[in-house]
Every structure is written in structure tokens, then in C-alpha cells.
Design an enzyme around this catalytic site. Structure first.
Site, PDB file in Angstrom:
ATOM      1  N   LYS A  14      28.028  87.490   9.192  1.00 41.70           N
ATOM      2  CA  LYS A  14      28.232  86.934  10.829  1.00 41.70           C
ATOM      3  C   LYS A  14      26.676  86.448  10.476  1.00 41.70           C
ATOM      4  CE  LYS A  14      32.120  89.193  13.923  1.00 41.70           C
ATOM      5  NZ  LYS A  14      32.625  90.117  13.741  1.00 41.70           N
TER       6      LYS A  14
ATOM      7  N   LYS B 194      48.859  96.493  15.403  1.00 44.83           N
ATOM      8  CA  LYS B 194      47.997  96.545  16.901  1.00 44.83           C
ATOM      9  C   LYS B 194      46.604  95.019  16.701  1.00 44.83           C
ATOM     10  CE  LYS B 194      44.263  99.195  17.986  1.00 44.83           C
ATOM     11  NZ  LYS B 194      44.010 100.170  18.459  1.00 44.83           N
TER      12      LYS B 194
ATOM     13  N   LYS C  38      53.358  91.435  10.176  1.00 47.58           N
ATOM     14  CA  LYS C  38      53.518  92.736   9.901  1.00 47.58           C
ATOM     15  C   LYS C  38      52.620  93.477  11.614  1.00 47.58           C
ATOM     16  CE  LYS C  38      51.383  97.156   7.581  1.00 47.58           C
ATOM     17  NZ  LYS C  38      50.863  97.481   8.248  1.00 47.58           N
TER      18      LYS C  38
END
Ligand code: TRP
Length: 331
Positions: free
Chosen positions: A119, A203, A200
Site C-alpha cells: 500500500k 471470519k 473455506k
């Protein structure tokens, strides 16, 4: 004498079905064979969870979740990392034996640096010392309890290897087996647990089914599982369907067989397959959910149970730290 298995559970989110099959069930299986010490790694969670109410709630929910799933606190020492201050003393001792270069090589730290570079940020942006020294705290967790094996997922094996290397450095310096050298026991995903979108369940993908979702929410989530556009009458390949892959985890062998036949015959739509999935899921999860709700309804009792575990843990931890202090000359 049984060998010792130890693992830490980072309370950073609510438990989902992927955690249940990937971590909780295998760890509970292992606890039958080993002297198990399982704990809530709350100081590890502090690196990322900075909201006190959220952290407090995560700690209780994750602890209640493991108990609801069948952890027996009479057989397994079950405690909060933060309740064992010896952990932090051992961390300080281990720091003096941990090469900075070793920490530079840790995957999680390296990934965070790489993310910054990608970034075009400063390489250190957003990286705290807790993340950087994460493997030392984890080594203290492990070495404090003379662990033989550490059941973890693949992403954590490097950390266990680091604990092994740090222990070796200590033993080498004092020419004594002061710390037991631990080994990772990799929990091969017994089965892939697909998430709502077919990837898969994780979270980080936002595709999870919470383990203790109320029945109505569970049903809604199951109905939201992404499917392809095959028509009702078309024959379907069960193994290519995430509905079926989830079904296999909850169904009996006969049920699996029967549903596979219905898939291949054609004439069954995705809606019907989802209904069948919801039925077996809810059958297995209802008793867990009821135990979970009962535990969460009495937080003082849960805290007392964890405090009892911490007392047992501290007996062991105190002995380890005393042994180390004597060996290093700070006694
Ligand atoms: N780092 C582990 C994770 O993110 C949690 C953990 C903390 C742990 N201390 C440990 C695991 C000690 C095994 C042993 O999942």
C-alpha cells in the site's frame, strides 16, 4: 504419566462451525489421551481488540463455547492467560534469549509489513510491539506448562517451532534441560468446512455460520448458502455442492447415502437440500446452543470456573518460573 497437550484460544470473534470442526472437536478428542491444558489467550487478543466491552464479551463467549462443546474442566485445566502472571515473567526471561532476527522472520509480522509495502505505507505502520513479540508470549504460554504437544492449525506451526528454538537457546546456555522442547501437532482439517459462499469458512471472508446462532438465524443463514442455477429436475453431483459437504459433517452415514442418491437422481431442488441440511445441523447444534445459553446466563459461575482453572495452572507455572529464576541467578 500422560503426556501434556496445551493450546491457546484467541478470543477475537464469535465461534463458528469452521472452528468447531477444525479446532474444537479435534482438541477435545486429544484431551481424552493427553493431560490437556487449554486456555483463553486474552493478552494475545489485545493486540487487535481494543474495545473493552468487546474483549470482555469475546473472552466469556469463547470460554462458554468450549465448555458447551464438551470441554470438561475437571479433566482439562481451563483458564485465562491473563490470570497466570507467571506467563509475563517467563516472557521477560525468554526475551533475553530471543534473537530479534527470529521475530523478523515470523509470518504474521512479515505479512503485515508486506501489506504496508504493497500500500506504499511506512513498513511499520499499524504494527505494535505486541504483534512483533507475539511469538515470545506464545512461547511462554507453551514452555510454562512443560508441554509435549501443541495442537494448532497450520498457520501457527511456525510459532511453535520458535518456542522450540527459544527453549533450546535457554537450555543450551545453562547446560540443563530447564524447558521441555514442544512439538506442534497439526490439526489437519478433518474435512473442509465450506462457508456460505463456497470458499473455506473463515471470519476474514465474512462467510461463517455462528456455532450458537439461534434456530431462526441458523435457518436463515442456511437458506442463504450460494448455489448454482441448476434446475430442480437436473441430476446433481453431491460432492460438488457445498450444501452436501456441510451435510456430511452433521449427518449419519445412512443419511449421507440417502441424500447423495436424491442428488444424483434429479428432481430435488436446492431449497429441499437446504431444508435437509438445516434439519441435521439444528439437531446437533440445539443441545450445544442450550448449554451455551445456560452458561452465558450465569457469568459469575463461569468466571469462578475459570478462576479455579487458573489456580491449578498457577501451581504449575509457579514451579516453572521458580526453577528458571534459580537457574538464571535471579532468586
Ligand atoms: N496464536 C494462537 C492463535 O492465534 C493462539 C495461542 C496463543 C496459542 N498462545 C498459544 C496456541 C499457545 C497454542 C499455544 O490461534
Amino acid at each position: 504419566m500422560k503426556k501434556i497437550a496445551l493450546t491457546g484460544i484467541k478470543p477475537t470473534g464469535i465461534l463458528h462451525i469452521g472452528n468447531y470442526f477444525g479446532a474444537i472437536k479435534p482438541a477435545l478428542e486429544l484431551a481424552k489421551e493427553y493431560d490437556a491444558r487449554y486456555f483463553i489467550a486474552d493478552y494475545h487478543a489485545l493486540n487487535t481488540v481494543k474495545d473493552p466491552d468487546e474483549l470482555r464479551d469475546n473472552i466469556r463467549r469463547v470460554a462458554a463455547g468450549w465448555l458447551a462443546a464438551g470441554l470438561n474442566p475437571k479433566e482439562t485445566i481451563f483458564y485465562r492467560q491473563s490470570s497466570v502472571p507467571e506467563t509475563f515473567e517467563l516472557t521477560t526471561i525468554l526475551m533475553a534469549f530471543t534473537a530479534k532476527g527470529l521475530m523478523n522472520r515470523a509470518h504474521a509480522y512479515k505479512a503485515a509489513v508486506q501489506d504496508n509495502l504493497d500500500k506504499q505505507n511506512d513498513p511499520d505502520a499499524g504494527i505494535n510491539m505486541g504483534l512483533y513479540t507475539y511469538p515470545v508470549l506464545m512461547a511462554a504460554d507453551i514452555l510454562l506448562f512443560d508441554s509435549h504437544i501443541v495442537p494448532v492449525g497450520r498457520d501457527q506451526t511456525q510459532h511453535v517451532e520458535m518456542a522450540h528454538d527459544i527453549a533450546q537457546a535457554v537450555n543450551f546456555n545453562y547446560k540443563a534441560e530447564l524447558l521441555r522442547l514442544p512439538e506442534a501437532s497439526i490439526q489437519e482439517q478433518v474435512a473442509v468446512v465450506p462457508g456460505l459462499d463456497g470458499r473455506k469458512m473463515s471470519k476474514s471472508y465474512g462467510n461463517t455460520i455462528p456455532l450458537f446462532a439461534p434456530e431462526k438465524e441458523l435457518r436463515k443463514l442456511v437458506m442463504r448458502i450460494v448455489t448454482n442455477s441448476q434446475a430442480v429436475e437436473e441430476p446433481k453431483d453431491p460432492e460438488a455442492s457445498q450444501i452436501y459437504l456441510l451435510y456430511k459433517l452433521f449427518a449419519s452415514p445412512e443419511e449421507r447415502q440417502t441424500l447423495a442418491v436424491r442428488y444424483r437422481a434429479g428432481g430435488m431442488g436446492w431449497g429441499a437440500a437446504k431444508e435437509e441440511l438445516f434439519r441435521v445441523m439444528n439437531r446437533e447444534l440445539t443441545p450445544l446452543r442450550e448449554r451455551f445459553d445456560a452458561i452465558m446466563a450465569d457469568i459469575p459461575a463461569l468466571d469462578a470456573l475459570l478462576a479455579e482453572g487458573a489456580e491449578k495452572a498457577r501451581d504449575i507455572a509457579g514451579a516453572t518460573v521458580a526453577r528458571l529464576r534459580k537457574a538464571i541467578g535471579i532468586d
